[in-house]
Enzyme design. Structure first.
Site, PDB file in Angstrom:
ATOM      1  N   ASP A 211       0.824  -1.209   0.000  1.00 42.80           N
ATOM      2  CA  ASP A 211       0.000   0.000   0.000  1.00 42.80           C
ATOM      3  C   ASP A 211       0.857   1.256   0.000  1.00 42.80           C
ATOM      4  O   ASP A 211       1.888   1.298   0.673  1.00 42.80           O
ATOM      5  CB  ASP A 211      -0.886   0.052   1.252  1.00 42.80           C
ATOM      6  CG  ASP A 211      -1.997  -0.977   1.248  1.00 42.80           C
ATOM      7  OD1 ASP A 211      -1.899  -1.931   0.462  1.00 42.80           O
ATOM      8  OD2 ASP A 211      -2.942  -0.821   2.031  1.00 42.80           O
ATOM      9  N   LYS A 213       2.033   4.611   1.355  1.00 39.74           N
ATOM     10  CA  LYS A 213       1.971   5.231   2.690  1.00 39.74           C
ATOM     11  C   LYS A 213       1.778   6.733   2.509  1.00 39.74           C
ATOM     12  O   LYS A 213       2.693   7.445   2.094  1.00 39.74           O
ATOM     13  CB  LYS A 213       3.232   4.954   3.498  1.00 39.74           C
ATOM     14  CG  LYS A 213       3.085   5.395   4.956  1.00 39.74           C
ATOM     15  CD  LYS A 213       4.277   5.039   5.793  1.00 39.74           C
ATOM     16  CE  LYS A 213       3.963   5.281   7.254  1.00 39.74           C
ATOM     17  NZ  LYS A 213       3.368   6.585   7.550  1.00 39.74           N
ATOM     18  N   ARG A 218      -4.228   9.955  10.246  1.00 37.22           N
ATOM     19  CA  ARG A 218      -5.000   8.716  10.297  1.00 37.22           C
ATOM     20  C   ARG A 218      -6.439   9.056  10.683  1.00 37.22           C
ATOM     21  O   ARG A 218      -6.686   9.806  11.633  1.00 37.22           O
ATOM     22  CB  ARG A 218      -4.373   7.784  11.334  1.00 37.22           C
ATOM     23  CG  ARG A 218      -4.993   6.384  11.422  1.00 37.22           C
ATOM     24  CD  ARG A 218      -4.439   5.489  10.361  1.00 37.22           C
ATOM     25  NE  ARG A 218      -4.865   4.098  10.561  1.00 37.22           N
ATOM     26  CZ  ARG A 218      -4.130   3.170  11.157  1.00 37.22           C
ATOM     27  NH1 ARG A 218      -2.927   3.478  11.623  1.00 37.22           N
ATOM     28  NH2 ARG A 218      -4.574   1.941  11.268  1.00 37.22           N
ATOM     29  N   ARG A 233      -6.020   8.945  15.035  1.00 35.82           N
ATOM     30  CA  ARG A 233      -5.263   7.796  15.551  1.00 35.82           C
ATOM     31  C   ARG A 233      -5.326   7.730  17.068  1.00 35.82           C
ATOM     32  O   ARG A 233      -5.358   6.652  17.651  1.00 35.82           O
ATOM     33  CB  ARG A 233      -3.809   7.910  15.071  1.00 35.82           C
ATOM     34  CG  ARG A 233      -2.853   6.931  15.705  1.00 35.82           C
ATOM     35  CD  ARG A 233      -1.513   7.011  15.017  1.00 35.82           C
ATOM     36  NE  ARG A 233      -0.455   6.459  15.838  1.00 35.82           N
ATOM     37  CZ  ARG A 233       0.723   6.067  15.368  1.00 35.82           C
ATOM     38  NH1 ARG A 233       0.983   6.178  14.080  1.00 35.82           N
ATOM     39  NH2 ARG A 233       1.646   5.581  16.154  1.00 35.82           N
ATOM     40  N   GLU A 262      -6.736   7.522   5.679  1.00 33.66           N
ATOM     41  CA  GLU A 262      -5.926   8.733   5.869  1.00 33.66           C
ATOM     42  C   GLU A 262      -6.637   9.903   5.215  1.00 33.66           C
ATOM     43  O   GLU A 262      -7.355   9.737   4.216  1.00 33.66           O
ATOM     44  CB  GLU A 262      -4.550   8.575   5.209  1.00 33.66           C
ATOM     45  CG  GLU A 262      -3.646   7.553   5.837  1.00 33.66           C
ATOM     46  CD  GLU A 262      -2.711   8.148   6.874  1.00 33.66           C
ATOM     47  OE1 GLU A 262      -2.465   9.370   6.826  1.00 33.66           O
ATOM     48  OE2 GLU A 262      -2.222   7.392   7.727  1.00 33.66           O
ATOM     49  N   PHE A 300      -8.028   2.327   3.454  1.00 34.72           N
ATOM     50  CA  PHE A 300      -7.263   1.108   3.198  1.00 34.72           C
ATOM     51  C   PHE A 300      -7.784  -0.101   3.962  1.00 34.72           C
ATOM     52  O   PHE A 300      -7.265  -1.211   3.798  1.00 34.72           O
ATOM     53  CB  PHE A 300      -5.780   1.309   3.517  1.00 34.72           C
ATOM     54  CG  PHE A 300      -5.493   1.860   4.894  1.00 34.72           C
ATOM     55  CD1 PHE A 300      -5.609   1.075   6.024  1.00 34.72           C
ATOM     56  CD2 PHE A 300      -5.101   3.180   5.044  1.00 34.72           C
ATOM     57  CE1 PHE A 300      -5.344   1.573   7.279  1.00 34.72           C
ATOM     58  CE2 PHE A 300      -4.830   3.694   6.302  1.00 34.72           C
ATOM     59  CZ  PHE A 300      -4.953   2.891   7.423  1.00 34.72           C
ATOM     60  N   ARG A 372       2.017  -5.343  17.121  1.00 33.01           N
ATOM     61  CA  ARG A 372       2.461  -6.706  17.379  1.00 33.01           C
ATOM     62  C   ARG A 372       2.622  -7.484  16.074  1.00 33.01           C
ATOM     63  O   ARG A 372       1.820  -7.379  15.160  1.00 33.01           O
ATOM     64  CB  ARG A 372       1.462  -7.415  18.297  1.00 33.01           C
ATOM     65  CG  ARG A 372       1.524  -6.925  19.736  1.00 33.01           C
ATOM     66  CD  ARG A 372       0.530  -7.648  20.599  1.00 33.01           C
ATOM     67  NE  ARG A 372      -0.829  -7.357  20.207  1.00 33.01           N
ATOM     68  CZ  ARG A 372      -1.491  -6.278  20.573  1.00 33.01           C
ATOM     69  NH1 ARG A 372      -0.902  -5.375  21.329  1.00 33.01           N
ATOM     70  NH2 ARG A 372      -2.737  -6.074  20.187  1.00 33.01           N
ATOM     71  N   LYS A 378       6.078  -1.053   7.495  1.00 36.27           N
ATOM     72  CA  LYS A 378       6.268   0.154   6.694  1.00 36.27           C
ATOM     73  C   LYS A 378       7.721   0.282   6.251  1.00 36.27           C
ATOM     74  O   LYS A 378       8.648  -0.132   6.944  1.00 36.27           O
ATOM     75  CB  LYS A 378       5.847   1.399   7.473  1.00 36.27           C
ATOM     76  CG  LYS A 378       6.611   1.636   8.761  1.00 36.27           C
ATOM     77  CD  LYS A 378       6.014   2.798   9.545  1.00 36.27           C
ATOM     78  CE  LYS A 378       6.705   2.965  10.891  1.00 36.27           C
ATOM     79  NZ  LYS A 378       6.079   4.022  11.725  1.00 36.27           N
TER      80      LYS A 378
END
Length: 507
Positions: A211, A213, A218, A233, A262, A300, A372, A378
């Site tokens: 994807d 970035k 966010r 976020r 986003e 996304f 996790r 990224k």
């Protein structure tokens, strides 16, 4: 429960590097808390207040009253005091705030004053982040950690599920996804390059999604009928600030959904504007009748659609559902591939279009809050500058006794000096902290409270993710997510990077 007990726990946690020992100390404190104290104790042990704003900062806490000789402050009393501070506004509030601070801190011992000051300013550096507090909560309540993590994700915070955790696993299981209540977001880990990211997210050559970035904010968009909620976020409600996103959400062919994406500002050519412009546009609501910089939303992921929770569905299934719901122009660009060359060409195109990089995602993974595992990874190009240290701040918590946070400056040949671009304490090992404490005390020229000013001689290589406009620094630009790579003893201050180089990187 006395605040002194939490200060003692925090000191114990800061003094050890053992995750097991940290968890045990936190769990002991949580187990001692009464049921109505649990949300407060959970929040304080994670290093934050429940109040989002108190009107206090370093300036208001510079001068402390004479400390108390014996501990007497309780957790509830501290919370009530900060509630009072958060409610102060209008004429006379400054004097009332000063009086309230004097009253609260006058009842605190010297150790409690230091800890409370850190709590207010976000400087409780004890190595106990939210994930560790979740582990401690699971241990104290004797419930499975996955149950705690999932409930915290769905409730939006660990604080919200502290009481249910002690009521048992069934109480945690009853916490489900509610459209309209923001969910803690899934985050991406990092990899140095695309090949490493694909190996993490798609082991054994598995097909992955790559994807783009986007360098925006966010957003999580909830819709139930005509009701729309947009959260950041950090789960702040910014619905009233993004009317164009509300309009888009209401236009989609479904009645109830939760989307992850986003929002960013674009220029006339469709390239992303500097992040600061997006941040400024989304920081406040527009007055009626006024239009600001347009913000475009891209999505996304989808977590819920018309009565069906999709959190546990694999990424490939969620992608397919999302593509049916959202028009192509509102989808984050992606390519699905197992070929490194194809992924690299897509990444190069994303960077050429002005975006941050890419996020490589497993097609099999469910949606889970936090960083996790290696489900999302990224990859961003790393920018570096050789800058000069202008001052250093004494550390706190685990870094107490060491010079830690360094002030960074670029060379300004026109003025025969240096222009500050920001600060950082990221990327420093214990050996580096010990070395720089000795080094900067040798270069010391003056002190201002906890700040040690130094001769501008030491060059340091700094990695950062980008530059943003800033009125705080005289050069007009500030580093984003700066961290130390190494100290450059092979360079003199006269060889450090200049403001012209900084401006060229912006261009």
């Amino acid at each position: 429960m006395l605040i002194a007990e939490l200060v003692e726990t925090s000191t114990t946690v800061a003094a050890t590097r053992s995750r097991k020992a940290k968890t045990a100390a936190l769990a002991t404190a949580l187990a001692r808390a009464d049921a109505d104290e649990l949300p407060l104790v959970t929040s304080y042990l994670a290093g934050s207040l429940l109040q989002r704003r108190t009107g206090l900062g370093w300036r208001g806490l510079k001068t402390m009253p004479e400390p108390a000789s014996e501990p007497s402050l309780t957790v509830r009393e501290v919370h009530e005091a900060f509630d009072q501070l958060a409610g102060l506004a209008g004429s006379g509030s400054q004097q009332a705030r000063a009086a309230a601070v004097a009253q609260l801190f006058g009842r605190a011992t010297e150790a409690e004053q230091r800890w409370l000051r850190g709590l207010v300013t976000g400087e409780v550096r004890q190595g106990a982040l939210d994930a560790l507090v979740q582990e401690a909560l699971a241990a104290a309540a004797k419930v499975p950690l996955p149950a705690v993590r999932r409930a915290a994700m769905l409730a939006g915070s660990t604080v919200a599920i502290a009481r249910p955790a002690f009521e048992g696993e069934q109480a945690l299981a009853e916490i489900g996804l509610e459209v309209g209540r923001p969910v803690s977001p899934m985050l991406a880990s990092s990899a140095p390059d695309l090949e490493a990211a694909m190996a993490k997210a798609g082991p054994d050559g598995a097909t992955v999604s790559v994807d783009t970035k986007l360098d925006g904010i966010r957003i999580q968009v909830h819709r139930s009928g005509d009701d729309v909620v947009i959260a950041t976020r950090s789960l702040d409600d910014i619905t009233h600030r993004l009317p164009e996103v509300v309009t888009l959400a209401r236009s989609l062919p479904a009645d109830r959904f939760v989307l992850d994406g986003e929002a960013l500002a674009l220029d006339d050519d469709g390239r992303p504007r500097p992040f600061q412009e997006t941040a400024s546009r989304t920081a406040m609501a527009l007055p009626d009748g006024q239009s600001g910089t347009p913000v475009t939303a891209y999505f996304f992921d989808v977590l819920h659609l018309d009565g069906r929770d999709l959190l546990d569905a694999p990424g490939s299934e969620r992608h397919a559902v999302l593509a049916e719901l959202v028009p192509p122009e509102s989808l984050v660009p992606r390519v699905v591939t197992d070929d490194l060359d194809t992924a690299q060409k897509f990444t190069d195109a994303a960077l050429a279009a002005g975006h941050e990089g890419v996020v490589v995602k497993s097609l099999d993974a469910p949606y889970a809050a936090g960083r996790r595992g290696a489900s999302w990874v990224k990859v961003k190009p790393v920018h570096t500058l050789d800058l000069v240290v202008l001052a250093v701040e004494w550390g706190s918590g685990r870094r107490k006794g060491w010079l830690s946070n360094i002030h960074l400056g670029a060379r300004d040949p026109d003025r025969d000096g240096f222009i500050m671009l920001g600060k950082t304490f990221k990327g420093m090992t214990d050996e580096m902290l010990a070395w720089q404490t000795e080094r900067f005390l040798e270069l010391e020229t003056a002190r201002d409270g906890h700040v040690v000013h130094v001769r501008p001689e030491q060059v340091v290589e700094i990695a950062f993710d980008g530059l943003q406009r800033s009125t705080r620094y005289p050069g007009g630009w500030a580093l984003r997510f700066a961290r130390v790579v190494r100290y450059r003893d092979d360079k003199t201050a006269a060889e450090a990077d200049t403001m012209e180089i900084v401006r060229s990187m912006v261009r």
